[in-house]
Design a protein around this motif. Structure first.
Motif, PDB file in Angstrom:
ATOM      1  N   HIS A 186       0.805  -1.219   0.000  1.00  0.00           N
ATOM      2  CA  HIS A 186       0.000   0.000   0.000  1.00  0.00           C
ATOM      3  C   HIS A 186       0.841   1.274   0.000  1.00  0.00           C
ATOM      4  CE1 HIS A 186      -3.329  -2.658   0.687  1.00  0.00           C
ATOM      5  NE2 HIS A 186      -2.778  -3.099   1.812  1.00  0.00           N
ATOM      6  N   GLY A 187       2.009   1.241   0.625  1.00  0.00           N
ATOM      7  CA  GLY A 187       2.840   2.441   0.707  1.00  0.00           C
ATOM      8  C   GLY A 187       3.639   2.675  -0.558  1.00  0.00           C
ATOM      9  N   ASN A 188       4.517   1.772  -0.876  1.00  0.00           N
ATOM     10  CA  ASN A 188       5.382   1.898  -2.052  1.00  0.00           C
ATOM     11  C   ASN A 188       4.800   1.096  -3.206  1.00  0.00           C
ATOM     12  OD1 ASN A 188       7.050   3.350  -0.387  1.00  0.00           O
ATOM     13  ND2 ASN A 188       8.530   1.730  -0.104  1.00  0.00           N
ATOM     14  N   ARG A 189       3.639   1.464  -3.638  1.00  0.00           N
ATOM     15  CA  ARG A 189       2.912   0.703  -4.671  1.00  0.00           C
ATOM     16  C   ARG A 189       3.698   0.516  -5.953  1.00  0.00           C
ATOM     17  NH1 ARG A 189      -3.041   3.379  -3.970  1.00  0.00           N
ATOM     18  NH2 ARG A 189      -3.235   2.803  -1.793  1.00  0.00           N
ATOM     19  N   THR A 218       8.580   2.639   8.140  1.00  0.00           N
ATOM     20  CA  THR A 218       8.211   3.831   7.394  1.00  0.00           C
ATOM     21  C   THR A 218       8.420   3.580   5.909  1.00  0.00           C
ATOM     22  OG1 THR A 218       8.952   5.186   9.257  1.00  0.00           O
ATOM     23  CG2 THR A 218       8.622   6.314   7.155  1.00  0.00           C
ATOM     24  N   GLN A 236       7.694   5.254   1.736  1.00  0.00           N
ATOM     25  CA  GLN A 236       7.753   6.534   1.043  1.00  0.00           C
ATOM     26  C   GLN A 236       6.437   6.882   0.355  1.00  0.00           C
ATOM     27  OE1 GLN A 236      11.386   5.676  -1.235  1.00  0.00           O
ATOM     28  NE2 GLN A 236      12.371   7.279  -0.014  1.00  0.00           N
ATOM     29  N   GLY A 237       5.379   6.174   0.715  1.00  0.00           N
ATOM     30  CA  GLY A 237       4.079   6.432   0.113  1.00  0.00           C
ATOM     31  C   GLY A 237       3.402   7.667   0.675  1.00  0.00           C
ATOM     32  N   SER A 238       2.217   7.959   0.139  1.00  0.00           N
ATOM     33  CA  SER A 238       1.473   9.153   0.553  1.00  0.00           C
ATOM     34  C   SER A 238       0.767   8.964   1.885  1.00  0.00           C
ATOM     35  CB  SER A 238       0.457   9.535  -0.532  1.00  0.00           C
ATOM     36  OG  SER A 238      -0.422   8.448  -0.766  1.00  0.00           O
ATOM     37  N   GLY A 239       0.669   7.744   2.366  1.00  0.00           N
ATOM     38  CA  GLY A 239       0.065   7.484   3.671  1.00  0.00           C
ATOM     39  C   GLY A 239      -1.429   7.191   3.576  1.00  0.00           C
ATOM     40  N   PHE A 240      -2.043   6.959   4.739  1.00  0.00           N
ATOM     41  CA  PHE A 240      -3.462   6.649   4.812  1.00  0.00           C
ATOM     42  C   PHE A 240      -3.960   6.964   6.218  1.00  0.00           C
ATOM     43  CE2 PHE A 240      -1.780   3.156   7.037  1.00  0.00           C
ATOM     44  CZ  PHE A 240      -2.798   2.448   7.661  1.00  0.00           C
ATOM     45  N   ARG A 248       0.792  11.563   8.855  1.00  0.00           N
ATOM     46  CA  ARG A 248       0.729  11.322   7.410  1.00  0.00           C
ATOM     47  C   ARG A 248       0.181   9.923   7.094  1.00  0.00           C
ATOM     48  NH1 ARG A 248       6.012  11.723   3.515  1.00  0.00           N
ATOM     49  NH2 ARG A 248       5.212  10.399   1.859  1.00  0.00           N
ATOM     50  N   ASN A 259       2.166   7.130   6.877  1.00  0.00           N
ATOM     51  CA  ASN A 259       3.141   6.313   6.155  1.00  0.00           C
ATOM     52  C   ASN A 259       4.173   5.684   7.086  1.00  0.00           C
ATOM     53  OD1 ASN A 259       4.603   8.704   6.740  1.00  0.00           O
ATOM     54  ND2 ASN A 259       5.932   8.354   4.971  1.00  0.00           N
TER      55      ASN A 259
END
Length: 192
Positions: free
Chosen positions: A102-105, A127, A129-133, A170, A172
């Motif tokens: 989900h994070g680094n798709r 942690t 580097q994705g946009s988070g949720f 954030r 992430n």
């Protein structure tokens, strides 16, 4: 010799024993596969000794398994009972799996894993580097209307097996703690 000793894979190599911090090469390889970008593991001696590490890996399942195994061996070496080691392993696998899926798709990013063991506890932060949720928006997988949906089970497992689970604003980065009780000098079998 310095006050802190360093270790990789939780056994103190002779060449690292005299240094305050052992840092692996910026790139570790197994054949053609890059395993770990950064490895730093510290062990401080004494009655309140800690074992900690910072690891940065690529978005790759083999690297994820390597990190989970490394941390599980650290838990075993610190005297955590089997039930607690399994709880740490499951929660960490789920956190890293969420960072990959989900994070680094795109599969391009890195995942940072910071962990530490103390006398009676374990802490880990994963942690990506994705946009988070927003974890509060993830449906409860135990509700009848969500039983057949494939989402939310990882969060459920992390919350079940760890003493505390927190996300940054954030979304992430997840930080988890596992606290263990001691009974007459040995680890409690009620750690999970």
């Amino acid at each position: 010799m310095t006050a802190e000793r360093s270790t990789l894979a939780h056994g103190i190599p002779e060449q690292a024993a005299g240094y305050a911090l052992f840092t692996a090469p910026t790139e570790l390889r197994c054949g053609e596969m890059r395993l770990v970008s950064l490895v730093q593991v510290r062990q401080s001696p004494g009655p309140r000794a800690t074992l900690s590490g910072q690891l940065v890996i690529g978005t790759d399942w083999e690297q994820c398994r390597l990190i989970v195994d490394l941390v599980a061996r650290g838990a075993e070496s610190r005297g955590f009972d089997e039930k607690t080691v399994d709880a740490i392993r499951i929660a960490l696998e789920e956190a890293i799996a969420n960072a990959v899926r989900h994070g680094n798709r795109s599969g391009d990013g890195c995942i940072r894993v910071d962990y530490s063991f103390r006398e009676d506890s374990f802490r880990v932060r994963v942690t990506d580097q994705g946009s988070g949720f927003d974890p509060n928006l993830v449906p409860d997988p135990t509700l009848p209307e969500n039983i057949h949906k494939p989402t939310g089970r990882g969060l459920l497992l992390m919350r079940h097996y760890m003493t505390e689970v927190r996300f940054n604003d954030r979304g992430n980065s997840v930080e988890m703690w596992k606290r263990c009780r001691r009974e007459s000098g040995s680890w409690s079998k009620h750690g999970a």
